[in-house]
Design a protein around this motif. Structure first.
Motif, mmCIF file in Angstrom:
data_model
loop_
_atom_site.group_PDB
_atom_site.id
_atom_site.type_symbol
_atom_site.label_atom_id
_atom_site.label_comp_id
_atom_site.label_asym_id
_atom_site.label_seq_id
_atom_site.Cartn_x
_atom_site.Cartn_y
_atom_site.Cartn_z
ATOM 1 N N LEU A 7 0.493 -1.244 0.392
ATOM 2 C CA LEU A 7 -1.080 0.141 0.280
ATOM 3 C C LEU A 7 0.973 1.522 -0.022
ATOM 4 O O LEU A 7 0.671 2.358 -0.923
ATOM 5 C CB LEU A 7 -1.588 -0.084 1.231
ATOM 6 N N SER A 8 2.406 1.145 0.403
ATOM 7 C CA SER A 8 2.874 2.553 0.597
ATOM 8 C C SER A 8 3.738 2.138 -0.307
ATOM 9 O O SER A 8 3.660 3.572 -1.258
ATOM 10 C CB SER A 8 3.935 2.432 1.124
ATOM 11 N N GLN A 9 3.640 1.354 -1.458
ATOM 12 C CA GLN A 9 4.434 1.279 -2.662
ATOM 13 C C GLN A 9 3.453 1.803 -3.430
ATOM 14 O O GLN A 9 3.777 2.738 -4.923
ATOM 15 C CB GLN A 9 4.783 0.306 -3.217
ATOM 16 N N ARG A 10 2.236 1.702 -3.403
ATOM 17 C CA ARG A 10 1.432 2.492 -4.032
ATOM 18 C C ARG A 10 0.737 3.386 -4.036
ATOM 19 O O ARG A 10 0.672 4.415 -5.421
ATOM 20 C CB ARG A 10 -0.006 1.314 -4.051
ATOM 21 N N ALA A 11 1.125 3.978 -2.664
ATOM 22 C CA ALA A 11 0.753 5.358 -2.894
ATOM 23 C C ALA A 11 1.789 6.120 -3.484
ATOM 24 O O ALA A 11 2.179 7.841 -3.774
ATOM 25 C CB ALA A 11 1.129 5.846 -1.098
ATOM 26 N N GLU A 12 3.573 5.866 -2.866
ATOM 27 C CA GLU A 12 4.821 6.514 -3.722
ATOM 28 C C GLU A 12 4.483 6.308 -5.041
ATOM 29 O O GLU A 12 4.913 7.515 -5.664
ATOM 30 C CB GLU A 12 5.674 5.132 -3.257
ATOM 31 N N LEU A 13 3.938 5.290 -6.003
ATOM 32 C CA LEU A 13 3.729 5.165 -7.989
ATOM 33 C C LEU A 13 3.054 6.476 -7.798
ATOM 34 O O LEU A 13 3.252 6.787 -9.016
ATOM 35 C CB LEU A 13 3.325 3.992 -7.788
ATOM 36 N N GLN A 14 2.140 5.701 -7.068
ATOM 37 C CA GLN A 14 1.002 7.495 -7.447
ATOM 38 C C GLN A 14 1.647 8.967 -7.590
ATOM 39 O O GLN A 14 0.597 9.503 -8.058
ATOM 40 C CB GLN A 14 -0.233 7.293 -6.359
ATOM 41 N N THR A 15 2.330 9.465 -6.433
ATOM 42 C CA THR A 15 2.594 10.348 -6.191
ATOM 43 C C THR A 15 3.817 10.617 -7.035
ATOM 44 O O THR A 15 3.839 11.787 -8.291
ATOM 45 C CB THR A 15 3.497 10.426 -5.294
#
Length: 152
Positions: A7-15
């Motif tokens: 979930l953290s990686q997803r947020a970083e990718l979206q950013t």
């Protein structure tokens, strides 16, 4: 990898994707004879790669959420419940803000404004729902930190 890490990686990718979008826009046009600060083709390639990684990650997260049971309920169902309760609470809080707003009158002859609902009892209901939402969110967060991500 734990679900929380995904979930953290997803947020970083979206950013990162959002930042790439801005960088692309900033390099879409230049004055004749000038060069862009960054090559748009390189940025487009990065965007393509990041979206591919994001798609794979979201698919793994979704599979994990569907297969993970919390108190016998799929995590995906709990997430849907949480999102809907957050939305409903937001609407109710705004409604209560409007319903409890004081309207001052300068003279006795002015129109009197009153609330259409029992604000006090409705606020108690909102408080109860908020507590339920916090408890639900705690269950979801606990599952995020203890569940292994299902790879595709």
């Amino acid at each position: 990898m734990k679900l929380a890490n995904a979930l953290s990686q997803r947020a970083e990718l979206q950013t990162r994707i959002h930042q790439l979008e801005t960088r692309l826009y900033n390099n879409a046009q230049v004055q004749e004879g000038e060069s862009p600060a960054e090559d748009p083709q390189d940025l487009l390639q990065e965007l393509e790669e990041d979206y591919a990684r994001l798609e794979a990650l979201i698919a793994c997260i979704n599979r994990t959420n569907c297969c993970t049971l919390v108190d016998g309920v799929p995590l995906s169902d709990l997430l849907a419940r949480r999102d809907c309760r957050k939305g409903k609470l937001g609407v109710l809080r705004n409604f209560l803000d409007n319903a409890s707003e004081l309207v001052s009158r300068r003279t006795v002859g002015e129109i009197k404004i009153r609330s259409t609902v029992d604000v006090r009892s409705m606020q108690k209901e909102v408080d109860r729902m908020s507590k339920e939402l916090r408890e639900l969110d705690e269950k979801i967060q606990e599952a995020n930190w203890t569940t292994e991500l299902l790879e595709g």
